[in-house]
Motif scaffolding. Structure first.
Motif, short mmCIF file in Angstrom:
data_model
loop_
_atom_site.label_atom_id
_atom_site.label_comp_id
_atom_site.label_asym_id
_atom_site.label_seq_id
_atom_site.Cartn_x
_atom_site.Cartn_y
_atom_site.Cartn_z
N GLU A 87 0.81 -1.21 0.00
CA GLU A 87 0.00 0.00 0.00
C GLU A 87 0.85 1.27 0.00
OE1 GLU A 87 -3.20 0.65 -0.33
OE2 GLU A 87 -3.58 -1.47 -0.68
N GLU A 88 1.97 1.25 0.69
CA GLU A 88 2.77 2.47 0.85
C GLU A 88 3.78 2.68 -0.26
OE1 GLU A 88 4.53 2.25 4.68
OE2 GLU A 88 2.72 2.90 5.73
N ASN A 89 4.09 1.63 -1.03
CA ASN A 89 5.18 1.74 -2.00
C ASN A 89 4.75 1.56 -3.45
OD1 ASN A 89 7.76 1.94 -0.25
ND2 ASN A 89 6.62 0.26 0.70
N THR A 90 3.48 1.33 -3.70
CA THR A 90 3.01 1.16 -5.07
C THR A 90 2.72 2.50 -5.72
OG1 THR A 90 2.07 -1.02 -4.56
CG2 THR A 90 1.26 0.08 -6.53
N GLN A 91 3.30 2.73 -6.87
CA GLN A 91 3.05 3.94 -7.63
C GLN A 91 1.79 3.78 -8.50
OE1 GLN A 91 6.58 5.94 -9.34
NE2 GLN A 91 7.74 4.12 -8.75
N PRO A 92 1.23 4.92 -8.97
CA PRO A 92 1.67 6.30 -8.77
C PRO A 92 1.38 6.80 -7.36
CG PRO A 92 -0.40 6.29 -9.98
CD PRO A 92 0.03 4.85 -9.85
N PHE A 93 2.15 7.82 -6.95
CA PHE A 93 1.92 8.46 -5.67
C PHE A 93 1.03 9.69 -5.89
CE2 PHE A 93 6.15 6.42 -5.13
CZ PHE A 93 5.76 5.50 -4.17
N ARG A 94 0.32 10.05 -4.83
CA ARG A 94 -0.64 11.15 -4.95
C ARG A 94 -0.45 12.17 -3.83
NH1 ARG A 94 -6.78 11.26 -2.73
NH2 ARG A 94 -7.11 13.46 -3.09
N ALA A 95 -0.58 13.45 -4.18
CA ALA A 95 -0.64 14.54 -3.20
C ALA A 95 -1.57 15.60 -3.77
CB ALA A 95 0.74 15.13 -2.93
N ARG A 96 -2.67 15.85 -3.06
CA ARG A 96 -3.71 16.77 -3.56
C ARG A 96 -4.13 16.30 -4.95
NH1 ARG A 96 -4.11 21.52 -0.38
NH2 ARG A 96 -2.44 21.66 1.18
N ARG A 97 -4.01 17.15 -5.98
CA ARG A 97 -4.42 16.74 -7.32
C ARG A 97 -3.28 16.10 -8.11
NH1 ARG A 97 -9.12 17.89 -9.91
NH2 ARG A 97 -8.00 17.61 -11.89
N TRP A 98 -2.09 16.11 -7.54
CA TRP A 98 -0.94 15.62 -8.30
C TRP A 98 -0.80 14.10 -8.22
CZ3 TRP A 98 1.66 18.12 -11.88
CH2 TRP A 98 1.62 19.52 -11.86
N LEU A 99 -0.54 13.50 -9.37
CA LEU A 99 -0.15 12.10 -9.47
C LEU A 99 1.25 12.06 -10.06
CD1 LEU A 99 -3.45 10.61 -10.96
CD2 LEU A 99 -2.55 10.17 -8.66
N PHE A 100 2.08 11.15 -9.57
CA PHE A 100 3.49 11.13 -9.94
C PHE A 100 3.97 9.68 -10.07
CE2 PHE A 100 7.95 10.75 -8.72
CZ PHE A 100 8.57 11.81 -9.37
N ALA A 101 4.80 9.43 -11.09
CA ALA A 101 5.41 8.11 -11.26
C ALA A 101 6.85 8.27 -11.72
CB ALA A 101 4.62 7.27 -12.26
N HIS A 102 7.66 7.31 -11.32
CA HIS A 102 9.10 7.31 -11.65
C HIS A 102 9.44 5.95 -12.22
CE1 HIS A 102 13.33 6.48 -9.85
NE2 HIS A 102 13.47 6.92 -11.08
N GLN A 103 10.04 5.95 -13.40
CA GLN A 103 10.55 4.72 -13.99
C GLN A 103 12.07 4.75 -13.92
OE1 GLN A 103 11.12 4.50 -18.03
NE2 GLN A 103 11.08 2.28 -18.19
N GLY A 104 12.64 3.80 -13.23
CA GLY A 104 14.09 3.76 -13.09
C GLY A 104 14.50 3.62 -11.64
N SER A 105 15.71 4.06 -11.33
CA SER A 105 16.20 3.97 -9.96
C SER A 105 17.24 5.05 -9.72
CB SER A 105 16.82 2.59 -9.68
OG SER A 105 17.94 2.38 -10.53
#
Length: 278
Positions: A87-105
């Motif tokens: 639950e805590e580590n699955t993307q995308p992450f959300r804050a307010r209206r923003w959704l964010f994803a990162h591919q890579g490391s």
């Protein structure tokens, strides 16, 4: 390797139609197979975020569509190490209206996590609940938005947001160099607030984009070449436009590979802007 897919469309009622069009073009799984998938979308003022495990059958693109109309969608699939909270580590992450994803490391993340976290104001530190480098990157991006007072601005220009996303990647690259970390990070970042879509590629892993134009046929809606022009759905499908960002393709087709060090910015008018610079 993780998978990312994002879309911004002109007609929120037809997002599922656009995903259907992409079925033969993009992949939602890669090797090693993902065990954690998430998809975010919008329902007017509400942000919808759904997470699921690939222990279930691999989802089709149509199944990623939100139950309600949505102007934007962001999907991510990755393989979480054993012991990390789903639950805590699955993307995308959300804050307010923003959704964010990162591919890579982020290379050398163990050495960089503490200084990156210390650079965040307390309220953004509290948003980082998991253990991944990606969520810390999201915090850095939100800090950049906060610093210019545009976090919740619905009129935020796509080019400005794209610049701040690229600044996030450049900050991490600079900190890595200062820490003497020899191996380069892969920082393919994608973010949307439902009004705009931005993405940047900093690393070897490819990232692609494509612009879908309107058409006269749509299987899910039962629209065919012989459907009378008087049907409202015909005009709607002709007018639809969508910009899509994807990391994994079945075939290149009309897709364009984003050059390394390039940022893509798409506003509500769906005009694609590319900004170069490492």
């Amino acid at each position: 390797m993780s998978v990312v897919l994002a879309a911004l469309t002109s007609d929120p009622n037809l997002l599922q139609c656009e995903l259907h069009r992409l079925a033969g073009q993009v992949l939602v799984q890669a090797e090693p197979r993902a065990n954690a998938m998430g998809v975010g979308a919008y329902a007017q003022e509400e942000v919808l975020l759904r997470r699921f495990s690939s222990a279930e059958a691999d989802p089709s693109l149509a199944q990623l569509a939100p139950p309600n109309e949505s102007e934007a969608l962001l999907f991510h699939a990755s393989r979480l190490p054993v012991g990390l909270s789903f639950e805590e580590n699955t993307q995308p992450f959300r804050a307010r209206r923003w959704l964010f994803a990162h591919q890579g490391s982020v290379s050398g993340f163990d050495a960089l996590r503490a200084p990156l976290m210390a650079s965040l104001p307390e309220h953004l530190q509290r948003l980082v609940r998991g253990s991944t480098d990606s969520e810390v990157l999201f915090g850095v991006f939100l800090r950049h938005l906060r610093d210019v007072g545009r976090t919740d601005d619905p009129r935020l220009e796509a080019r400005v947001a794209g610049g701040l996303l690229a600044d996030t990647a450049r900050e991490v690259i600079k900190r890595s160099m200062e820490a003497g970390i020899p191996r380069a990070s892969t920082l393919n970042l994608v973010a949307t607030n439902g009004f705009i879509l931005v993405a940047c590629r900093f690393g070897e892993e490819p990232l692609y984009y494509s612009r879908l134009e309107g058409g006269t046929e749509c299987e899910p809606c039962g629209v065919t070449a012989s459907t009378p022009e008087t049907q409202p759905s015909v005009g709607a499908h002709r007018r639809r436009r969508t910009v899509v960002v994807a990391s994994h393709l079945k075939r290149p087709g009309s897709w364009v590979e984003l050059p390394r060090g390039t940022t893509l910015a798409v506003g509500p008018d769906l005009q694609v802007q590319l900004v170069n610079g490492t």
